[in-house]
Scaffold this motif. Structure first.
Motif: not given
Length: 159
Positions: A94-98, A132-135, A140-145
């Protein structure tokens, strides 16, 4: 029955010489003899006709030779399959991205990632930097970009 004994037997059946078989397998000639003796005892049959001038495989030796080659092949393939299983990358990422990263940079990276790791299931969440930082913080995500800054102390941030 042991794998090494079968390998020795197959090599001897192909080379037809105890000394040369030992050299090829990097073992002593008495070890080759012992492997063959153990197999003959286990199967209660003579596997080779021996004389000072020749070594000939017996009919029962032929049966074992055919089956031993199959068993060795299956064993080796099983080892490869198991190693590949542990070396393969699969599961869910799971990837979070701005917004900017998620819309302009991430799509081509995801395409390459999916080609290289087809068993990897990718999920993408796009939001603003704070989301994304909160996720990431809430797992909720494995990595945030993100392209913005964060002062979040709980996270490991790498530029």
């Amino acid at each position: 029955m042991h794998y090494e004994e079968l390998k020795t037997f197959v090599a001897l059946a192909e080379i037809k010489n105890f000394t040369k078989t030992a050299e090829k397998l990097l073992m002593s000639q008495p070890s080759v003899s012992l492997h063959i003796k153990n197999l003959e005892k286990e199967f209660q049959t003579q596997l080779f006709q021996r004389s000072p001038k020749y070594l000939k495989i017996t009919p029962t030796g032929e049966i074992l030779y055919d089956r031993a080659k199959q068993m060795i092949t299956i064993y080796e393939q099983t080892k490869l399959d198991i190693l590949e299983h542990y070396d393969s990358i699969k599961g869910q990422l799971k990837i979070g991205a701005s917004f900017t990263i998620g819309e302009y940079i991430l799509p081509s990276l995801l395409l390459d990632l999916q080609k290289e790791y087809p068993e990897l299931e990718l999920q993408v969440m796009i939001g603003n930097t704070e989301e994304i930082v909160e996720s990431v913080r809430l797992y909720q995500v494995d990595i945030g970009l993100i392209e913005g800054q964060t002062n979040e102390k709980e996270l490991s941030v790498h530029p």
